[in-house]
Write a protein that holds these residues in place. Structure first.
Motif: not given
Length: 376
Positions: A43-48, A50-60, A278-284
């Motif tokens: 789940l931490l890897a999943t959150g990572l 999410f963060g990589i896609v959102l920031e890397g591909l500038r999706f918001g 779970y939610t905290s892990l993906t947020n982190i």
């Protein structure tokens, strides 16, 4: 709608820094898996991701709504609808086949829910960030989001503390779509929304950049993976409220006056490590993923403190608090209510979408009044 190539060349950081970032991310996932279990590491890897896609591909979420309101540019919103559609095709059949193991983001439509969504839509335009957007922007070093994030968490905690009172104002029973019939109806609704956006769009914005199409597919894959691993959809707001609740409890606050925080599930979360939530892990993971991408880019974290007047910083604090409080009343933000709500068949996700977009229209108008940007 056609898909077009859109290039955004970005200078990369030195090779030694990139290698260090990759190793640090892998070490964080491995350490989490060793400390609390493989599921939590995933789940931490999943959150990572999410963060990589959102920031890397500038999706918001907040930015594309603003683009549609100001410039009749629906491309970012099309990408959101595409991603939701892809998740729907997998999530609803999975939920139907595994009713005891997987749960959707269902919530009732009520007075507080609609009002909360409206306020959230306005507040997210004030700070230019929804739940996931505030996490991403904070991770990439955005000063406004770094100020707003702690107040978002405090607001989420306060909203959850009062949630039972607010829901007592009246709500309909939970209404949801399920199975393949639910898939068909949801896809029809998403196509209708996309068609309306196409009709309203300026002619020069009637094509979907390949970058956004790729981001939509990757986010959908991560969201389905999150559902399978966690047994629940992707969310943001609960984790932020839990952070503030833990801080309040550690400071000696008595939470027994809240029906929300004295519920067995909440007591369990308060008594255990954040690494088992779970939610905290993906947020982190989202924060770390955005930090990783910003660090990967040469000078990506070098964001200067904007020269804003005190009224703008006060508005940021208030809007951050309202983001947390209103999203708790609305049973989620753009992720938990809009994205995950619609894709797992909850009709409250559609109502949330309409109310929050209406609020966003007013939020866009508020920014110059609050001195967060120049008047146009």
């Amino acid at each position: 709608m056609t898909i077009v190539t859109e290039t955004q060349p970005t200078a990369a950081a030195p090779a030694w820094r990139r290698s260090g970032l990759i190793l640090a991310a892998l070490a964080a996932v491995a350490a989490t898996a060793l400390l609390v279990g493989g599921r939590y590491g995933l789940l931490l890897a999943t959150g990572l991701g999410f963060g990589i896609v959102l920031e890397g591909l500038r999706f918001g979420f907040a930015g594309p709504w603003r683009a549609m309101i100001l410039r009749r540019d629906p491309r970012g919103m099309w990408a959101q609808l595409l991603s939701i559609a892809l998740v729907t095709c997998a999530a609803l059949p999975l939920l139907a086949a595994n009713p005891g193991e997987l749960s959707g983001a269902q919530a009732p439509v009520g007075v507080a829910m609609v009002a909360g969504a409206f306020v959230f839509g306005a507040a997210m335009q004030v700070v230019l960030g929804c739940g996931s957007g505030t996490l991403v922007n904070a991770g990439s070093g955005n000063p406004v989001s770094l100020v707003a994030l702690p107040f978002f968490a405090i607001g989420s905690f306060a909203g959850s503390y009062h949630l039972v009172w607010w829901t007592g104002l009246g709500a309909l029973p939970i209404l949801r779509l399920s199975g393949w019939q639910g898939v068909a109806l949801t896809l029809l609704g998403l196509c209708a929304a996309a068609g309306l956006l196409w009709k309203l769009a300026a002619p020069e914005h009637r094509s979907l950049p390949r970058r956004l199409a790729l981001a939509a597919v990757l986010l959908a894959a991560l969201a389905v993976f999150n559902l399978i691993v966690a047994g629940q959809p992707w969310g943001v707001v609960y984790g932020l409220g839990l952070w503030a609740a833990k801080a309040a409890s550690a400071a000696g606050a008595d939470l027994t006056g809240s029906a929300f925080w004295t519920a067995p599930a909440s007591i369990d979360r308060l008594n255990h490590s954040l690494l088992t939530d779970y939610t905290s892990l993906t947020n982190i993971g989202i924060i770390l993923g955005a930090f990783l991408v910003a660090s990967w880019r040469s000078g990506g974290l070098a964001q200067k403190l904007p020269a804003l007047p005190w009224q703008a910083w006060t508005a940021t604090v208030v809007a951050g608090f309202l983001l947390g409080y209103s999203s708790r009343l609305a049973f989620g933000c753009n992720v938990g209510a809009f994205f995950s709500g619609i894709s797992t068949g909850s009709l409250h996700g559609w109502v949330w979408f309409a109310a929050a977009f209406a609020g966003a229209v007013y939020g866009v108008k508020l920014r110059p009044l609050l001195k967060l940007e120049a008047r146009q």
